[in-house]
Design a protein around this motif. Structure first.
Motif, PDB file in Angstrom:
ATOM      1  N   PRO A 219       0.835  -1.203   0.000  1.00 11.33           N
ATOM      2  CA  PRO A 219       0.000   0.000   0.000  1.00 11.33           C
ATOM      3  C   PRO A 219       0.869   1.253   0.000  1.00 11.33           C
ATOM      4  N   VAL A 220       0.560   2.203  -0.862  1.00 11.13           N
ATOM      5  CA  VAL A 220       1.318   3.455  -0.903  1.00 11.13           C
ATOM      6  C   VAL A 220       0.340   4.623  -0.869  1.00 11.13           C
ATOM      7  N   TYR A 221       0.847   5.756  -0.396  1.00 14.68           N
ATOM      8  CA  TYR A 221       0.004   6.920  -0.161  1.00 14.68           C
ATOM      9  C   TYR A 221       0.729   8.188  -0.606  1.00 14.68           C
ATOM     10  N   LEU A 222      -0.052   9.265  -0.764  1.00 17.41           N
ATOM     11  CA  LEU A 222       0.547  10.585  -0.915  1.00 17.41           C
ATOM     12  C   LEU A 222       1.017  11.043   0.460  1.00 17.41           C
ATOM     13  N   THR A 223       2.194  11.611   0.513  1.00 16.16           N
ATOM     14  CA  THR A 223       2.829  11.904   1.800  1.00 16.16           C
ATOM     15  C   THR A 223       2.052  12.928   2.618  1.00 16.16           C
ATOM     16  N   VAL A 224       1.990  12.687   3.928  1.00 15.83           N
ATOM     17  CA  VAL A 224       1.441  13.678   4.846  1.00 15.83           C
ATOM     18  C   VAL A 224       2.556  14.488   5.495  1.00 15.83           C
ATOM     19  N   SER A 225       3.799  14.016   5.354  1.00 16.76           N
ATOM     20  CA  SER A 225       4.946  14.708   5.935  1.00 16.76           C
ATOM     21  C   SER A 225       6.223  14.054   5.442  1.00 16.76           C
ATOM     22  N   GLY A 226       7.263  14.858   5.280  1.00 13.56           N
ATOM     23  CA  GLY A 226       8.578  14.320   4.909  1.00 13.56           C
ATOM     24  C   GLY A 226       9.455  14.055   6.112  1.00 13.56           C
ATOM     25  N   GLN A 227       8.863  14.117   7.311  1.00 14.13           N
ATOM     26  CA  GLN A 227       9.666  14.035   8.530  1.00 14.13           C
ATOM     27  C   GLN A 227      10.473  12.746   8.654  1.00 14.13           C
ATOM     28  N   PHE A 243      11.120  21.136   1.474  1.00 14.53           N
ATOM     29  CA  PHE A 243      10.075  22.134   1.209  1.00 14.53           C
ATOM     30  C   PHE A 243       9.293  21.622   0.006  1.00 14.53           C
ATOM     31  N   GLY A 244       8.113  21.071   0.271  1.00 16.59           N
ATOM     32  CA  GLY A 244       7.366  20.497  -0.837  1.00 16.59           C
ATOM     33  C   GLY A 244       5.918  20.242  -0.481  1.00 16.59           C
ATOM     34  N   PRO A 245       5.155  19.679  -1.427  1.00 15.52           N
ATOM     35  CA  PRO A 245       3.728  19.454  -1.201  1.00 15.52           C
ATOM     36  C   PRO A 245       3.464  18.289  -0.256  1.00 15.52           C
ATOM     37  N   THR A 246       2.434  18.431   0.549  1.00 11.29           N
ATOM     38  CA  THR A 246       1.956  17.356   1.411  1.00 11.29           C
ATOM     39  C   THR A 246       0.437  17.272   1.271  1.00 11.29           C
ATOM     40  N   PHE A 247      -0.113  16.142   1.694  1.00  5.96           N
ATOM     41  CA  PHE A 247      -1.525  15.860   1.413  1.00  5.96           C
ATOM     42  C   PHE A 247      -2.206  15.322   2.655  1.00  5.96           C
ATOM     43  N   ARG A 248      -3.394  15.842   2.935  1.00  6.90           N
ATOM     44  CA  ARG A 248      -4.185  15.370   4.071  1.00  6.90           C
ATOM     45  C   ARG A 248      -5.628  15.160   3.603  1.00  6.90           C
ATOM     46  N   ALA A 249      -6.153  13.974   3.818  1.00  4.84           N
ATOM     47  CA  ALA A 249      -7.523  13.654   3.395  1.00  4.84           C
ATOM     48  C   ALA A 249      -8.508  14.025   4.493  1.00  4.84           C
ATOM     49  N   GLU A 250      -8.488  15.303   4.877  1.00  5.15           N
ATOM     50  CA  GLU A 250      -9.422  15.807   5.879  1.00  5.15           C
ATOM     51  C   GLU A 250     -10.681  16.312   5.173  1.00  5.15           C
ATOM     52  N   ASN A 251     -11.825  15.863   5.629  1.00  9.74           N
ATOM     53  CA  ASN A 251     -13.084  16.303   5.029  1.00  9.74           C
ATOM     54  C   ASN A 251     -13.461  17.662   5.611  1.00  9.74           C
ATOM     55  N   SER A 252     -12.708  18.687   5.206  1.00  4.65           N
ATOM     56  CA  SER A 252     -12.897  20.014   5.780  1.00  4.65           C
ATOM     57  C   SER A 252     -12.869  21.065   4.684  1.00  4.65           C
ATOM     58  N   GLN A 253     -13.740  22.033   4.792  1.00  2.63           N
ATOM     59  CA  GLN A 253     -13.742  23.171   3.897  1.00  2.63           C
ATOM     60  C   GLN A 253     -13.553  24.461   4.688  1.00  2.63           C
ATOM     61  N   SER A 254     -12.833  24.360   5.794  1.00  3.05           N
ATOM     62  CA  SER A 254     -12.630  25.521   6.652  1.00  3.05           C
ATOM     63  C   SER A 254     -11.675  26.516   5.999  1.00  3.05           C
ATOM     64  N   ARG A 255     -11.503  27.655   6.647  1.00  5.59           N
ATOM     65  CA  ARG A 255     -10.656  28.720   6.124  1.00  5.59           C
ATOM     66  C   ARG A 255      -9.165  28.449   6.350  1.00  5.59           C
ATOM     67  N   MET A 263       4.740  22.319   2.822  1.00  2.00           N
ATOM     68  CA  MET A 263       5.297  22.268   4.170  1.00  2.00           C
ATOM     69  C   MET A 263       6.793  22.544   4.131  1.00  2.00           C
ATOM     70  N   VAL A 264       7.243  23.367   5.078  1.00  2.00           N
ATOM     71  CA  VAL A 264       8.668  23.546   5.347  1.00  2.00           C
ATOM     72  C   VAL A 264       8.982  22.676   6.548  1.00  2.00           C
ATOM     73  N   GLU A 265       9.872  21.705   6.381  1.00  2.00           N
ATOM     74  CA  GLU A 265      10.196  20.785   7.476  1.00  2.00           C
ATOM     75  C   GLU A 265      11.712  20.722   7.658  1.00  2.00           C
ATOM     76  N   GLY A 423       7.571  20.948  11.444  1.00  2.00           N
ATOM     77  CA  GLY A 423       6.987  21.226  10.142  1.00  2.00           C
ATOM     78  C   GLY A 423       6.164  22.495  10.220  1.00  2.00           C
ATOM     79  N   LEU A 424       6.303  23.352   9.223  1.00  2.00           N
ATOM     80  CA  LEU A 424       5.604  24.631   9.180  1.00  2.00           C
ATOM     81  C   LEU A 424       4.746  24.697   7.934  1.00  2.00           C
ATOM     82  N   GLY A 425       3.451  24.948   8.106  1.00  2.00           N
ATOM     83  CA  GLY A 425       2.552  25.070   6.966  1.00  2.00           C
ATOM     84  C   GLY A 425       2.777  26.374   6.226  1.00  2.00           C
TER      85      GLY A 425
END
Length: 454
Positions: A219-227, A243-255, A263-265, A423-425
């Motif tokens: 099983p492989v995934y899109l990274t949530v962190s390069g830590q 310093f690159g893209p990260t992905f979170r499958a959060e069902n959120s449409q918040s601001r 992420m800068v890590e 890690g810094l967003g």
């Protein structure tokens, strides 16, 4: 369209000449200096013949002259172009792409240092201003222009945001380079869930194919962190970052949430101090101060006490062991004077398996730290990593992950050192320094639940 544009380009000095079947181009002809709009404002080419290319931001025809403001994205200010009324063309108007050649001159008006007296104007790409969603004399909100992801870079507001984002990216890289960090390109596709929250996008080949028949055989995934990949590298380099893209499958449409963000890590070896991590958070010229010097480094226990003493009403009890929510984070920042605040020593059970155990029973905390900032709440999170093999093996065993992370245990068996990182967003950072309310307005193409345009 094309006949009109072609007709406009038929200049004798540029037209190929055909002789005996051989095309001869007059390369010996001196072409005007090509300038960006930002370069034109430097006055270096005043009095010379120049050419600019860009998009018309305003168009005002008069009886004797045409007045255009042309912008190419290199500057917030547009260059005023003055042309004889005879150069007017049905294709020329607001939003169209043009090339203008003429003499760059000092402007008699105090609001603009230079202007371009046009000798030739070509319409490269036409634009119907009636159908164009952005109108010449209207001020459009960020919410309105967000509806047109493919066109919003044409607006002053969003083009300015993108220029700032570009400069901030360069500043981050410059800071880490100047402070001895090695850049590591961590993978986008990974087999680990670094955060342990299960908010992962799984990568599949084809449709309805079981994972064991997939391309990678696991099983492989899109990274949530390069830590975790940085931790590997911290076994050979004392300071690394990514310093690159990260992905979170959060069902959120918040601001303040996106499904894809940057992420800068960073990871630092040979450190046993939370303060070493907080010092590194002074990234570039962000305007953040070292909060430890201002005594705004507070513990989780103190944060809970502050919240309990407040008259604020929260949606859940702020008791020991409960995580802090956005409303709590914003209150703590306000309570401390609306400046960045570090909260440390979270309950051990709230943090992932890699957070270092403080072994301070009965509270039992982890050496973890979050950076809270005005308007956003949590901007960055980090911790010291558990380098003690026996404690780490016990924690992984409790989580049922000892076999999955056997390689992680190997890092502790072969030359491990105390280390930590954060890690810094990046989008939240831009929100903070720019005062932008919605995170979707600081990234070119926002991805969030039920929305993936373009």
């Amino acid at each position: 369209m094309f006949p009109a544009v072609t007709r406009a380009f038929l200049l004798s000095s540029m037209t190929p000449v055909c002789r005996s079947g051989v095309t001869v181009r007059r390369y010996c002809m001196k072409n005007p200096t090509k300038l960006r709009v930002s370069e034109a404002f430097l006055d270096a080419q005043v009095g010379e013949k120049v050419r600019i290319q860009g998009w018309v931001r305003s168009f005002r025809p008069q009886k004797q002259n045409l007045f255009l403001h042309v912008n190419d994205g290199s500057s917030l200010k547009s260059l005023q172009v003055i042309a004889p009324a005879a150069m007017n063309d049905p294709l020329l108007g607001f939003g169209c792409a043009v090339e203008v050649r003429g003499i760059l001159k000092k402007s008699p008006h105090s609001k603009q240092p230079v202007e371009l007296e046009a000798e030739q104007i070509w319409v490269i790409g036409e634009c119907n201003p009636v159908d164009f969603p952005f109108k010449i004399k209207e001020r459009h909100s960020l919410e309105y222009i967000r509806q047109f992801l493919h066109l919003r870079c044409r607006t002053n507001a969003f083009s300015s945001l993108l220029r700032i984002r570009s400069e901030a990216t360069a500043a981050v890289h410059s800071y880490f380079k100047n402070n001895g960090f090695l850049l590591v390109h961590t993978p986008t596709i990974t087999s680990n869930d670094c955060e342990g929250a299960g908010e992962l996008f799984q990568v599949e080949v084809g449709q309805g194919i079981s994972w064991f028949w997939s391309f990678f055989s696991v099983p492989v995934y899109l990274t949530v962190s390069g830590q975790l990949h940085l931790e590997v590298m911290s076994g050979a380099f004392p300071r690394v970052y990514t310093f690159g893209p990260t992905f979170r499958a959060e069902n959120s449409q918040s601001r303040r949430h996106l499904a894809e963000f940057f992420m800068v890590e960073a990871e630092i070896s040979f450190t046993e101090s939370i303060e070493d991590l907080t010092k590194v958070w002074k990234i570039g010229s962000t305007g953040f101060t070292n909060c430890t010097k201002q005594k705004n480094l507070i513990t989780y226990t103190e944060a809970i006490d502050i919240l309990k003493r407040s008259s604020e009403t929260f949606t859940f009890p702020t008791d020991w062991g409960c995580d802090l929510m956005t409303e709590h984070e914003k209150f703590l920042v306000k309570h401390c004077g609306n400046i960045p605040v570090f909260v440390t020593d979270y309950p051990h059970d709230l943090k992932p398996f890699y957070a270092r155990d403080n072994q301070d029973h009965p509270k039992h905390t982890a050496a973890a730290v979050d950076l809270l900032v005005p308007g956003v709440g949590e901007l960055s999170g980090g911790s010291l990593r558990e380098e003690r093999l026996d404690l780490l093996r016990s924690r992984l065993g409790e989580c049922g992950l000892e076999d999955t992370y056997s390689w992680y245990l190997d890092l502790r068996r072969f030359g491990s050192v105390p280390h930590g990182g954060f890690g810094l967003g990046f989008e939240r950072y831009l929100q903070c320094i720019l005062g932008v309310d919605n995170i979707k307005d600081v990234i070119p193409f926002p991805r969030f639940s039920h929305s993936c345009l373009l």
